[in-house]
Design a protein around this motif. Structure first.
Motif, PDB file in Angstrom:
ATOM      1  N   HIS A  69       0.805  -1.221   0.000  1.00  0.00           N
ATOM      2  CA  HIS A  69       0.000   0.000   0.000  1.00  0.00           C
ATOM      3  C   HIS A  69       0.840   1.274   0.000  1.00  0.00           C
ATOM      4  CE1 HIS A  69      -2.953  -3.018   1.273  1.00  0.00           C
ATOM      5  NE2 HIS A  69      -3.799  -2.268   0.598  1.00  0.00           N
ATOM      6  N   ILE A  70       1.930   1.285  -0.780  1.00  0.00           N
ATOM      7  CA  ILE A  70       2.744   2.491  -0.953  1.00  0.00           C
ATOM      8  C   ILE A  70       2.043   3.357  -1.996  1.00  0.00           C
ATOM      9  CG2 ILE A  70       4.970   3.408  -1.668  1.00  0.00           C
ATOM     10  CD1 ILE A  70       6.111   0.569  -0.927  1.00  0.00           C
ATOM     11  N   PRO A  71       1.645   4.575  -1.644  1.00  0.00           N
ATOM     12  CA  PRO A  71       0.939   5.421  -2.619  1.00  0.00           C
ATOM     13  C   PRO A  71       1.857   5.814  -3.777  1.00  0.00           C
ATOM     14  CG  PRO A  71       1.453   6.668  -0.626  1.00  0.00           C
ATOM     15  CD  PRO A  71       1.864   5.260  -0.370  1.00  0.00           C
ATOM     16  N   VAL A  72       1.314   5.742  -4.984  1.00  0.00           N
ATOM     17  CA  VAL A  72       2.101   6.137  -6.153  1.00  0.00           C
ATOM     18  C   VAL A  72       1.525   7.351  -6.861  1.00  0.00           C
ATOM     19  CG1 VAL A  72       3.074   3.860  -6.568  1.00  0.00           C
ATOM     20  CG2 VAL A  72       0.950   4.487  -7.681  1.00  0.00           C
ATOM     21  N   GLY A  73       0.393   7.841  -6.404  1.00  0.00           N
ATOM     22  CA  GLY A  73      -0.155   9.025  -7.047  1.00  0.00           C
ATOM     23  C   GLY A  73      -1.620   9.226  -6.718  1.00  0.00           C
ATOM     24  N   GLU A  74      -2.188  10.129  -7.480  1.00  0.00           N
ATOM     25  CA  GLU A  74      -3.617  10.417  -7.385  1.00  0.00           C
ATOM     26  C   GLU A  74      -4.112  10.717  -8.788  1.00  0.00           C
ATOM     27  OE1 GLU A  74      -6.813  13.267  -5.044  1.00  0.00           O
ATOM     28  OE2 GLU A  74      -4.665  13.666  -4.829  1.00  0.00           O
ATOM     29  N   ASP A  75      -5.247  10.137  -9.135  1.00  0.00           N
ATOM     30  CA  ASP A  75      -5.778  10.258 -10.481  1.00  0.00           C
ATOM     31  C   ASP A  75      -7.287  10.463 -10.445  1.00  0.00           C
ATOM     32  OD1 ASP A  75      -3.266   9.400 -12.033  1.00  0.00           O
ATOM     33  OD2 ASP A  75      -3.531   7.786 -10.592  1.00  0.00           O
ATOM     34  N   ILE A  76      -7.791  11.181 -11.445  1.00  0.00           N
ATOM     35  CA  ILE A  76      -9.223  11.423 -11.580  1.00  0.00           C
ATOM     36  C   ILE A  76      -9.696  10.743 -12.868  1.00  0.00           C
ATOM     37  CG2 ILE A  76     -11.027  13.159 -11.911  1.00  0.00           C
ATOM     38  CD1 ILE A  76      -9.853  13.419  -9.170  1.00  0.00           C
ATOM     39  N   PHE A  77     -10.719   9.907 -12.734  1.00  0.00           N
ATOM     40  CA  PHE A  77     -11.333   9.216 -13.869  1.00  0.00           C
ATOM     41  C   PHE A  77     -12.753   9.725 -14.027  1.00  0.00           C
ATOM     42  CE2 PHE A  77      -8.347   6.262 -12.002  1.00  0.00           C
ATOM     43  CZ  PHE A  77      -7.819   5.520 -13.052  1.00  0.00           C
ATOM     44  N   THR A  78     -13.179   9.926 -15.267  1.00  0.00           N
ATOM     45  CA  THR A  78     -14.592  10.170 -15.537  1.00  0.00           C
ATOM     46  C   THR A  78     -15.034   9.138 -16.567  1.00  0.00           C
ATOM     47  OG1 THR A  78     -14.428  12.532 -15.064  1.00  0.00           O
ATOM     48  CG2 THR A  78     -16.333  11.805 -16.351  1.00  0.00           C
ATOM     49  N   TYR A  79     -16.025   8.345 -16.194  1.00  0.00           N
ATOM     50  CA  TYR A  79     -16.564   7.306 -17.060  1.00  0.00           C
ATOM     51  C   TYR A  79     -17.989   7.644 -17.459  1.00  0.00           C
ATOM     52  CZ  TYR A  79     -12.729   4.173 -15.936  1.00  0.00           C
ATOM     53  OH  TYR A  79     -11.493   3.604 -15.811  1.00  0.00           O
ATOM     54  N   ARG A  80     -18.313   7.239 -18.683  1.00  0.00           N
ATOM     55  CA  ARG A  80     -19.702   7.286 -19.138  1.00  0.00           C
ATOM     56  C   ARG A  80     -20.217   5.851 -19.086  1.00  0.00           C
ATOM     57  NH1 ARG A  80     -21.982  10.482 -24.325  1.00  0.00           N
ATOM     58  NH2 ARG A  80     -24.191  10.242 -23.797  1.00  0.00           N
ATOM     59  N   ILE A  81     -21.329   5.664 -18.411  1.00  0.00           N
ATOM     60  CA  ILE A  81     -21.929   4.348 -18.276  1.00  0.00           C
ATOM     61  C   ILE A  81     -23.312   4.417 -18.915  1.00  0.00           C
ATOM     62  CG2 ILE A  81     -22.712   2.573 -16.676  1.00  0.00           C
ATOM     63  CD1 ILE A  81     -20.690   3.770 -14.648  1.00  0.00           C
ATOM     64  N   SER A  82     -23.526   3.569 -19.908  1.00  0.00           N
ATOM     65  CA  SER A  82     -24.797   3.564 -20.622  1.00  0.00           C
ATOM     66  C   SER A  82     -25.098   2.140 -21.087  1.00  0.00           C
ATOM     67  CB  SER A  82     -24.732   4.511 -21.830  1.00  0.00           C
ATOM     68  OG  SER A  82     -23.829   3.996 -22.800  1.00  0.00           O
ATOM     69  N   ALA A  83     -26.187   1.992 -21.815  1.00  0.00           N
ATOM     70  CA  ALA A  83     -26.529   0.677 -22.355  1.00  0.00           C
ATOM     71  C   ALA A  83     -25.452   0.179 -23.320  1.00  0.00           C
ATOM     72  CB  ALA A  83     -27.881   0.739 -23.053  1.00  0.00           C
ATOM     73  N   ALA A  84     -24.677   1.088 -23.885  1.00  0.00           N
ATOM     74  CA  ALA A  84     -23.594   0.717 -24.805  1.00  0.00           C
ATOM     75  C   ALA A  84     -22.368   0.189 -24.065  1.00  0.00           C
ATOM     76  CB  ALA A  84     -23.212   1.916 -25.670  1.00  0.00           C
ATOM     77  N   GLY A  85     -22.298   0.390 -22.748  1.00  0.00           N
ATOM     78  CA  GLY A  85     -21.174  -0.099 -21.966  1.00  0.00           C
ATOM     79  C   GLY A  85     -20.507   1.004 -21.160  1.00  0.00           C
ATOM     80  N   VAL A  86     -19.241   0.790 -20.861  1.00  0.00           N
ATOM     81  CA  VAL A  86     -18.447   1.717 -20.053  1.00  0.00           C
ATOM     82  C   VAL A  86     -17.396   2.354 -20.951  1.00  0.00           C
ATOM     83  CG1 VAL A  86     -16.861   1.921 -18.104  1.00  0.00           C
ATOM     84  CG2 VAL A  86     -18.791   0.335 -17.971  1.00  0.00           C
ATOM     85  N   GLU A  87     -17.321   3.679 -20.910  1.00  0.00           N
ATOM     86  CA  GLU A  87     -16.358   4.414 -21.734  1.00  0.00           C
ATOM     87  C   GLU A  87     -15.630   5.437 -20.861  1.00  0.00           C
ATOM     88  OE1 GLU A  87     -16.393   7.566 -25.488  1.00  0.00           O
ATOM     89  OE2 GLU A  87     -18.282   6.855 -24.635  1.00  0.00           O
ATOM     90  N   LEU A  88     -14.306   5.416 -20.929  1.00  0.00           N
ATOM     91  CA  LEU A  88     -13.515   6.426 -20.220  1.00  0.00           C
ATOM     92  C   LEU A  88     -13.624   7.734 -20.988  1.00  0.00           C
ATOM     93  CD1 LEU A  88     -11.534   7.112 -17.913  1.00  0.00           C
ATOM     94  CD2 LEU A  88      -9.684   6.452 -19.468  1.00  0.00           C
ATOM     95  N   LYS A  89     -14.198   8.743 -20.360  1.00  0.00           N
ATOM     96  CA  LYS A  89     -14.367  10.053 -21.012  1.00  0.00           C
ATOM     97  C   LYS A  89     -13.171  10.957 -20.758  1.00  0.00           C
ATOM     98  CE  LYS A  89     -17.440  11.126 -23.084  1.00  0.00           C
ATOM     99  NZ  LYS A  89     -17.636  10.977 -24.529  1.00  0.00           N
ATOM    100  N   SER A  90     -12.611  10.888 -19.540  1.00  0.00           N
ATOM    101  CA  SER A  90     -11.428  11.704 -19.259  1.00  0.00           C
ATOM    102  C   SER A  90     -10.623  11.062 -18.140  1.00  0.00           C
ATOM    103  CB  SER A  90     -11.804  13.147 -18.913  1.00  0.00           C
ATOM    104  OG  SER A  90     -12.416  13.221 -17.661  1.00  0.00           O
TER     105      SER A  90
END
Length: 111
Positions: A69-90
């Motif tokens: 559990h050594i921290p290596v960073g911090e990241d922000i994910f934005t996903y779009r979740i729809s009937a088409a599936g999961v898509e990383l938006k940013s």
């Protein structure tokens, strides 16, 4: 909270895939980061097309780790979740890794 935790669990494989891609230039192969659900916070959820629309955006703050559990960073994910599936938006890498967070016997994980 329970629904958010379930959603995070479902998104973890997607998050791990992106983290491997991003951190492969920073960490050695044996230092591939992992992400645990208790190091992920749901920052925001939004229903894209109004009431009872099944198209969502979810923004997550994640703190990946290596080894014990050594921290290596911090990241922000934005996903779009729809009937088409999961898509990383940013994706935004906010910080890390910081060599000072690594014990001497784990510093060889940094490139």
């Amino acid at each position: 909270m329970r629904l958010q935790d379930m959603l995070v669990l479902l998104l973890l494989p997607h998050m791990r895939e992106k983290l491997f891609e991003v951190y492969s230039g920073i960490l050695t192969g044996s230092g591939s980061p992992d992400i645990y659900p208790y190091f992920v916070d749901v920052n925001n959820t939004k229903r894209v097309n109004g009431f009872r629309g099944f198209d969502f955006l979810i923004t997550l703050d994640a703190r990946p780790t290596v080894g014990p559990h050594i921290p290596v960073g911090e990241d922000i994910f934005t996903y779009r979740i729809s009937a088409a599936g999961v898509e990383l938006k940013s994706f935004k890498h906010l910080r890390g890794p910081n060599i000072d967070d690594f014990p001497p016997n784990y510093q060889d994980l940094l490139k």
